[in-house]
Design a protein around this motif. Sequence first.
Motif, PDB file in Angstrom:
ATOM      1  N   THR A   1       0.839  -1.202   0.000  1.00  0.00           N
ATOM      2  CA  THR A   1       0.000   0.000   0.000  1.00  0.00           C
ATOM      3  C   THR A   1       0.875   1.254   0.000  1.00  0.00           C
ATOM      4  OG1 THR A   1      -1.710  -1.244   1.175  1.00  0.00           O
ATOM      5  CG2 THR A   1      -1.884   1.168   1.244  1.00  0.00           C
ATOM      6  N   LYS A   2       1.948   1.203   0.793  1.00  0.00           N
ATOM      7  CA  LYS A   2       2.898   2.331   0.785  1.00  0.00           C
ATOM      8  C   LYS A   2       3.526   2.495  -0.597  1.00  0.00           C
ATOM      9  CE  LYS A   2       4.946   3.233   5.300  1.00  0.00           C
ATOM     10  NZ  LYS A   2       6.229   3.243   6.048  1.00  0.00           N
TER      11      LYS A   2
ATOM     12  N   LEU B   1      -3.894   0.719 -10.855  1.00  0.00           N
ATOM     13  CA  LEU B   1      -2.588   1.389 -10.943  1.00  0.00           C
ATOM     14  C   LEU B   1      -2.021   1.152 -12.348  1.00  0.00           C
ATOM     15  CD1 LEU B   1      -0.924   2.954  -8.791  1.00  0.00           C
ATOM     16  CD2 LEU B   1       0.371   0.845  -8.407  1.00  0.00           C
ATOM     17  N   PRO B   2      -1.672   2.225 -13.080  1.00  0.00           N
ATOM     18  CA  PRO B   2      -1.303   2.042 -14.496  1.00  0.00           C
ATOM     19  C   PRO B   2       0.156   1.625 -14.691  1.00  0.00           C
ATOM     20  CG  PRO B   2      -1.276   4.365 -13.942  1.00  0.00           C
ATOM     21  CD  PRO B   2      -1.672   3.639 -12.685  1.00  0.00           C
ATOM     22  N   VAL B   3       0.575   0.557 -14.005  1.00  0.00           N
ATOM     23  CA  VAL B   3       1.937   0.036 -14.171  1.00  0.00           C
ATOM     24  C   VAL B   3       1.853  -1.484 -14.252  1.00  0.00           C
ATOM     25  CG1 VAL B   3       3.040   1.913 -12.861  1.00  0.00           C
ATOM     26  CG2 VAL B   3       2.308  -0.147 -11.654  1.00  0.00           C
ATOM     27  N   THR B   4       2.892  -2.125 -14.818  1.00  0.00           N
ATOM     28  CA  THR B   4       2.940  -3.595 -14.734  1.00  0.00           C
ATOM     29  C   THR B   4       3.604  -3.957 -13.413  1.00  0.00           C
ATOM     30  OG1 THR B   4       5.049  -3.711 -15.868  1.00  0.00           O
ATOM     31  CG2 THR B   4       3.095  -3.931 -17.238  1.00  0.00           C
ATOM     32  N   LEU B   5       3.321  -5.178 -12.965  1.00  0.00           N
ATOM     33  CA  LEU B   5       3.873  -5.627 -11.690  1.00  0.00           C
ATOM     34  C   LEU B   5       4.972  -6.655 -11.923  1.00  0.00           C
ATOM     35  CD1 LEU B   5       0.655  -6.114  -9.496  1.00  0.00           C
ATOM     36  CD2 LEU B   5       2.084  -4.066  -9.732  1.00  0.00           C
TER      37      LEU B   5
ATOM     38  N   SER C   1       7.911   9.211 -15.176  1.00  0.00           N
ATOM     39  CA  SER C   1       7.475   7.985 -15.838  1.00  0.00           C
ATOM     40  C   SER C   1       7.736   6.778 -14.931  1.00  0.00           C
ATOM     41  CB  SER C   1       8.231   7.853 -17.168  1.00  0.00           C
ATOM     42  OG  SER C   1       8.234   6.510 -17.576  1.00  0.00           O
ATOM     43  N   VAL C   2       6.695   6.000 -14.660  1.00  0.00           N
ATOM     44  CA  VAL C   2       6.832   4.773 -13.867  1.00  0.00           C
ATOM     45  C   VAL C   2       6.159   3.644 -14.648  1.00  0.00           C
ATOM     46  CG1 VAL C   2       6.395   3.653 -11.637  1.00  0.00           C
ATOM     47  CG2 VAL C   2       6.625   6.150 -11.744  1.00  0.00           C
ATOM     48  N   GLU C   3       6.964   2.655 -15.012  1.00  0.00           N
ATOM     49  CA  GLU C   3       6.397   1.544 -15.798  1.00  0.00           C
ATOM     50  C   GLU C   3       6.089   0.334 -14.939  1.00  0.00           C
ATOM     51  OE1 GLU C   3       9.281   0.576 -18.863  1.00  0.00           O
ATOM     52  OE2 GLU C   3       9.722   2.714 -19.076  1.00  0.00           O
ATOM     53  N   ARG C   4       6.881   0.166 -13.861  1.00  0.00           N
ATOM     54  CA  ARG C   4       6.791  -1.114 -13.156  1.00  0.00           C
ATOM     55  C   ARG C   4       6.852  -0.932 -11.649  1.00  0.00           C
ATOM     56  NH1 ARG C   4      11.214  -3.825 -15.317  1.00  0.00           N
ATOM     57  NH2 ARG C   4      10.076  -4.369 -17.188  1.00  0.00           N
ATOM     58  N   LEU C   5       6.049  -1.741 -10.968  1.00  0.00           N
ATOM     59  CA  LEU C   5       6.121  -1.840  -9.504  1.00  0.00           C
ATOM     60  C   LEU C   5       6.538  -3.276  -9.183  1.00  0.00           C
ATOM     61  CD1 LEU C   5       5.670  -1.030  -6.555  1.00  0.00           C
ATOM     62  CD2 LEU C   5       3.209  -1.375  -6.908  1.00  0.00           C
TER      63      LEU C   5
ATOM     64  N   GLU D   1       1.908   6.527  -7.137  1.00  0.00           N
ATOM     65  CA  GLU D   1       0.941   7.592  -7.461  1.00  0.00           C
ATOM     66  C   GLU D   1       1.582   8.967  -7.311  1.00  0.00           C
ATOM     67  OE1 GLU D   1      -2.148   6.235  -4.813  1.00  0.00           O
ATOM     68  OE2 GLU D   1      -3.319   5.407  -6.490  1.00  0.00           O
ATOM     69  N   GLN D   2       2.421   9.102  -6.294  1.00  0.00           N
ATOM     70  CA  GLN D   2       3.107  10.385  -6.075  1.00  0.00           C
ATOM     71  C   GLN D   2       4.058  10.694  -7.239  1.00  0.00           C
ATOM     72  OE1 GLN D   2       5.510  10.443  -2.474  1.00  0.00           O
ATOM     73  NE2 GLN D   2       6.608  12.281  -3.177  1.00  0.00           N
ATOM     74  N   LEU D   3       4.820   9.683  -7.673  1.00  0.00           N
ATOM     75  CA  LEU D   3       5.772   9.889  -8.770  1.00  0.00           C
ATOM     76  C   LEU D   3       5.028  10.237 -10.052  1.00  0.00           C
ATOM     77  CD1 LEU D   3       8.180   6.874  -8.040  1.00  0.00           C
ATOM     78  CD2 LEU D   3       8.650   9.294  -7.618  1.00  0.00           C
ATOM     79  N   LEU D   4       3.937   9.527 -10.312  1.00  0.00           N
ATOM     80  CA  LEU D   4       3.144   9.802 -11.522  1.00  0.00           C
ATOM     81  C   LEU D   4       2.579  11.212 -11.461  1.00  0.00           C
ATOM     82  CD1 LEU D   4       1.289   6.362 -11.936  1.00  0.00           C
ATOM     83  CD2 LEU D   4       3.084   7.285 -13.429  1.00  0.00           C
ATOM     84  N   ALA D   5       2.119  11.616 -10.279  1.00  0.00           N
ATOM     85  CA  ALA D   5       1.538  12.961 -10.119  1.00  0.00           C
ATOM     86  C   ALA D   5       2.588  14.046 -10.360  1.00  0.00           C
ATOM     87  CB  ALA D   5       0.934  13.101  -8.718  1.00  0.00           C
ATOM     88  N   GLU D   6       3.840  13.685 -10.082  1.00  0.00           N
ATOM     89  CA  GLU D   6       4.919  14.650 -10.335  1.00  0.00           C
ATOM     90  C   GLU D   6       5.356  14.640 -11.790  1.00  0.00           C
ATOM     91  OE1 GLU D   6       8.046  13.930  -7.441  1.00  0.00           O
ATOM     92  OE2 GLU D   6       6.638  14.200  -5.783  1.00  0.00           O
TER      93      GLU D   6
END
Length: 421
Positions: free
Chosen positions: A218-219, A270-274, A233-237, A225-230
């Motif tokens: 969850t963290k 969440l718009p990333v691949t895992l 680019s975030v592709e993967r978690l 979400e914070q990085l995307l809002a800034e």
Amino acid sequence: MNHFEYGPQGLACEGVPLAKIAAEVGTPVYVYSRATLERHFVVFRDALAMSGVVDPLIAYAVKANSNVAVLKVLGDLGAGADTVSEGEVRRALAAGIPGERIVFSGVGKARREIAFALQAGVAEINVESEPELNLIAEVAAELGVRAKVAFRVNPDVAAGGHAKIATGKSENKFGVSFAEAARLYANASNNANLQPVGVACHIGSQITDLAPMRAAFTKMRGLVEQLLAEGLSVERLDLGGGLGVPYFNHPEPPSPAEFAAMVGEVTQGLPVTLAFEPGRVIAANAGVLVSEVIHVHERPEGRKFLVIDAAMNDLVRPAMYDAFHDIRPVIQRTGETVYDVVGPVCETGDTFTRDRALPPFAAGDLVAFMSAGAYGAAMASEYNTRPLVPEVLVDGDRYAVIRQRPTYDEMLARDLVPDWV
Ligand SMILES: *Cc1c(COP(=O)(O)O)cnc(C)c1O
């Protein structure tokens, strides 16, 4: 579920009696079931699919069981590899796992290891600290490439079956702190030699409770979400590994289905691949260590030692983590005797278990340590100049030696005596 069951010739791995392997290959010996390895991977993969996780990268944690044949079995099913050294990257490549499915983790990657991983085109290098980020940028600049990096974030959550395998608290050496992750990510995005592709966490091993994982994930979702809002680019978690397995004395771990359902819930929309890095849950119950009883030593005071030909150098988990392994007779028998099960190594720590009720044994009997497929052979050594324990892979009615026991000549040939000695 695994494929170690009693048949007419005693405990068997799939269609091959363990006694047959012991007679032909010798003991101690690790024996792995291909069907179990495959089943564990497929169950994990399908559970994620059922929970709405689309196209994840399932990077099997090579350090759990790094035999190239095991890696190839998993790689052929589509597994990637989570690696922690150049040697492990090389093993994954040797097994046919392509660079784009390889994750390179670890707190202290050396310059030459980073260079090797970049040249292999790995999917992401998981960065664990700011100095490491700088080193990766430097090596990438020298090679004229853009390094794909993911930040391993320490979510400051306690988890894991033992203090030595908890990795997610800020006092542990792993990962950048949560507070500095966003700043480092933004800086890296402005570096021509770095391409941040995501964030990662791995909070521990042998986790039998979903709550700390849910808290950490969850963290991590919040961070993405914070990085995307800034505008980054975030592709993967990458959610790491750590899911526990039943060792029979432990709390029952959550099933892959329960784990996947939790992941699906936490990451929904969440718009990333895992990515995932399961190790133990794939390999532990796919392997056993078979050993022969050398003798039974009974003290006049009453304690009975079962002295076997496997030792802490072959299976270190009990000595290192106080780990419990179920011990079964290869040939079933009735009755009960209380033993301390010990190996021949000259250390008191070379004790697999104390005061364990087992069937009565005599010299020459075979025992099997269950759930030994992960962190077993991979951690073995030649301490006491005991030949490195061999490994066998079973597939239905056939088996193959997938790592040979070295000869004494081979072992001694590695030592070089200078002519001035
Ligand atoms: C050890 C490790 C894993 C695998 O852990 P398991 O408990 O075997 O699933 C995954 N990721 C990283 C970074 C690790 O160090």
